[in-house]
Motif scaffolding. Sequence first.
Motif, PDB file in Angstrom:
ATOM      1  N   TYR A 182      49.371 -20.684 121.666  1.00  0.00           N
ATOM      2  CA  TYR A 182      50.730 -20.642 121.418  1.00  0.00           C
ATOM      3  C   TYR A 182      51.373 -19.293 122.178  1.00  0.00           C
ATOM      4  N   GLY A 183      50.617 -18.403 122.364  1.00  0.00           N
ATOM      5  CA  GLY A 183      51.213 -17.005 122.910  1.00  0.00           C
ATOM      6  C   GLY A 183      51.442 -15.912 122.008  1.00  0.00           C
ATOM      7  N   ILE A 184      51.568 -14.683 122.320  1.00  0.00           N
ATOM      8  CA  ILE A 184      51.616 -13.502 121.260  1.00  0.00           C
ATOM      9  C   ILE A 184      52.754 -13.771 120.556  1.00  0.00           C
ATOM     10  N   ALA A 185      53.798 -14.662 120.806  1.00  0.00           N
ATOM     11  CA  ALA A 185      55.155 -14.658 120.098  1.00  0.00           C
ATOM     12  C   ALA A 185      54.886 -15.178 118.852  1.00  0.00           C
ATOM     13  N   MET A 186      54.005 -16.262 118.486  1.00  0.00           N
ATOM     14  CA  MET A 186      53.571 -17.011 117.563  1.00  0.00           C
ATOM     15  C   MET A 186      53.109 -16.260 116.238  1.00  0.00           C
ATOM     16  N   PRO A 187      52.076 -15.464 116.398  1.00  0.00           N
ATOM     17  CA  PRO A 187      51.775 -14.327 115.276  1.00  0.00           C
ATOM     18  C   PRO A 187      52.852 -13.520 114.946  1.00  0.00           C
ATOM     19  N   ALA A 188      53.411 -13.111 115.937  1.00  0.00           N
ATOM     20  CA  ALA A 188      54.614 -11.918 115.788  1.00  0.00           C
ATOM     21  C   ALA A 188      55.642 -12.594 114.825  1.00  0.00           C
ATOM     22  N   ARG A 189      55.831 -13.862 115.081  1.00  0.00           N
ATOM     23  CA  ARG A 189      56.921 -14.720 114.366  1.00  0.00           C
ATOM     24  C   ARG A 189      56.410 -14.977 112.926  1.00  0.00           C
ATOM     25  N   MET A 190      55.128 -15.320 112.854  1.00  0.00           N
ATOM     26  CA  MET A 190      54.615 -15.492 111.533  1.00  0.00           C
ATOM     27  C   MET A 190      54.491 -14.131 110.720  1.00  0.00           C
ATOM     28  N   ASP A 191      54.259 -13.046 111.280  1.00  0.00           N
ATOM     29  CA  ASP A 191      54.485 -11.694 110.652  1.00  0.00           C
ATOM     30  C   ASP A 191      55.836 -11.513 110.361  1.00  0.00           C
ATOM     31  N   ILE A 192      56.862 -11.784 110.947  1.00  0.00           N
ATOM     32  CA  ILE A 192      58.183 -11.589 110.566  1.00  0.00           C
ATOM     33  C   ILE A 192      58.586 -12.469 109.318  1.00  0.00           C
ATOM     34  N   GLU A 193      58.284 -13.693 109.624  1.00  0.00           N
ATOM     35  CA  GLU A 193      58.395 -14.606 108.366  1.00  0.00           C
ATOM     36  C   GLU A 193      57.817 -14.105 107.084  1.00  0.00           C
ATOM     37  N   SER A 194      56.617 -13.710 107.132  1.00  0.00           N
ATOM     38  CA  SER A 194      56.041 -13.165 105.916  1.00  0.00           C
ATOM     39  C   SER A 194      56.606 -11.953 105.260  1.00  0.00           C
ATOM     40  N   GLN A 195      57.200 -11.008 106.267  1.00  0.00           N
ATOM     41  CA  GLN A 195      57.725  -9.736 105.749  1.00  0.00           C
ATOM     42  C   GLN A 195      58.864 -10.217 105.062  1.00  0.00           C
ATOM     43  N   ILE A 196      59.677 -11.134 105.857  1.00  0.00           N
ATOM     44  CA  ILE A 196      60.899 -11.735 104.968  1.00  0.00           C
ATOM     45  C   ILE A 196      60.745 -12.298 103.679  1.00  0.00           C
ATOM     46  N   LEU A 197      59.668 -13.233 103.635  1.00  0.00           N
ATOM     47  CA  LEU A 197      59.324 -13.890 102.238  1.00  0.00           C
ATOM     48  C   LEU A 197      58.817 -12.852 101.341  1.00  0.00           C
ATOM     49  N   SER A 198      58.124 -11.868 101.804  1.00  0.00           N
ATOM     50  CA  SER A 198      57.661 -10.832 100.700  1.00  0.00           C
ATOM     51  C   SER A 198      58.739 -10.152  99.983  1.00  0.00           C
ATOM     52  N   ARG A 199      59.908  -9.869 101.019  1.00  0.00           N
ATOM     53  CA  ARG A 199      60.934  -9.109 100.460  1.00  0.00           C
ATOM     54  C   ARG A 199      61.885  -9.945  99.110  1.00  0.00           C
ATOM     55  N   GLN A 200      61.752 -11.391  99.022  1.00  0.00           N
ATOM     56  CA  GLN A 200      62.549 -12.168  98.167  1.00  0.00           C
ATOM     57  C   GLN A 200      61.968 -11.980  96.950  1.00  0.00           C
ATOM     58  N   ARG A 201      63.084 -11.564  95.969  1.00  0.00           N
ATOM     59  CA  ARG A 201      62.570 -11.361  94.598  1.00  0.00           C
ATOM     60  C   ARG A 201      63.819 -11.938  93.855  1.00  0.00           C
ATOM     61  N   ARG A 202      63.552 -12.102  92.639  1.00  0.00           N
ATOM     62  CA  ARG A 202      64.537 -12.539  91.756  1.00  0.00           C
ATOM     63  C   ARG A 202      64.929 -11.365  91.147  1.00  0.00           C
ATOM     64  N   LEU A 203      65.956 -11.417  90.179  1.00  0.00           N
ATOM     65  CA  LEU A 203      66.391 -10.455  89.398  1.00  0.00           C
ATOM     66  C   LEU A 203      65.213  -9.619  88.453  1.00  0.00           C
ATOM     67  N   PRO A 204      65.341  -8.498  87.852  1.00  0.00           N
ATOM     68  CA  PRO A 204      64.336  -8.096  86.832  1.00  0.00           C
ATOM     69  C   PRO A 204      64.366  -8.847  85.775  1.00  0.00           C
ATOM     70  N   GLY A 205      63.436  -9.104  85.060  1.00  0.00           N
ATOM     71  CA  GLY A 205      63.166  -9.738  83.790  1.00  0.00           C
ATOM     72  C   GLY A 205      62.970 -11.057  84.231  1.00  0.00           C
ATOM     73  N   LEU A 206      63.078 -11.916  85.326  1.00  0.00           N
ATOM     74  CA  LEU A 206      63.059 -13.221  85.475  1.00  0.00           C
ATOM     75  C   LEU A 206      61.446 -13.236  86.537  1.00  0.00           C
ATOM     76  N   PRO A 207      60.782 -14.299  86.182  1.00  0.00           N
ATOM     77  CA  PRO A 207      59.560 -14.113  86.866  1.00  0.00           C
ATOM     78  C   PRO A 207      59.776 -14.792  88.064  1.00  0.00           C
ATOM     79  N   SER A 208      59.007 -14.092  89.264  1.00  0.00           N
ATOM     80  CA  SER A 208      59.237 -14.453  90.650  1.00  0.00           C
ATOM     81  C   SER A 208      57.846 -15.209  91.175  1.00  0.00           C
ATOM     82  N   SER A 209      57.652 -16.299  91.777  1.00  0.00           N
ATOM     83  CA  SER A 209      56.513 -16.914  92.181  1.00  0.00           C
ATOM     84  C   SER A 209      56.176 -16.607  93.599  1.00  0.00           C
ATOM     85  N   ARG A 210      57.164 -16.276  94.496  1.00  0.00           N
ATOM     86  CA  ARG A 210      56.896 -16.123  95.853  1.00  0.00           C
ATOM     87  C   ARG A 210      56.470 -17.219  96.540  1.00  0.00           C
ATOM     88  N   MET A 211      56.796 -18.289  96.176  1.00  0.00           N
ATOM     89  CA  MET A 211      56.195 -19.747  96.688  1.00  0.00           C
ATOM     90  C   MET A 211      56.247 -19.918  98.030  1.00  0.00           C
TER      91      MET A 211
END
Length: 140
Positions: free
Chosen positions: A58-87
């Motif tokens: 698909y070209g070099i943009a596809m792995p770069a896009r997946m990296d950006i998406e994984s960075q965004i999804l890895s930052r998603q957290r719930r408030l402290p004290g609540l369990p985070s699943s990172r589904m």
Amino acid sequence: MTPGEMPFMRMPHDTMRNGMPSVKADISFQGKHPVELIQEHGPSKAVQEKRAMLANLYGIAMPARMDIESQILSRQRRLPGLPSSRMGLEILTGEIDRFGFESYLDRPEDRPEGMRADLHSAMEARLGMNKLPGYGHANK
């Protein structure tokens, strides 16, 4: 060395300090079983191969896009004290299909509940607000 003694070709093995001698340990330079090495390095190698395949397809943009998406999804957290699943991150990386020991052994939701901090105390500790002068239980 005194006359009449036979010279040592190598130092004798000290069993009390080094344990039982084995030929395999003396020969092995890695110290790990080959299957253990595959388990450690296999997932990262598979990710690199998948990224190379996507870049070729698909070209070099596809792995770069997946990296950006994984960075965004890895930052998603719930408030402290609540369990985070990172589904979302598990779905993106394909970890959701993997069923290992950590999936059913020593899960946090199976542990007996200890002292849980309330939401406000956890957020104050996370933001460092409870360390401010004139704040907290010591000044009451």
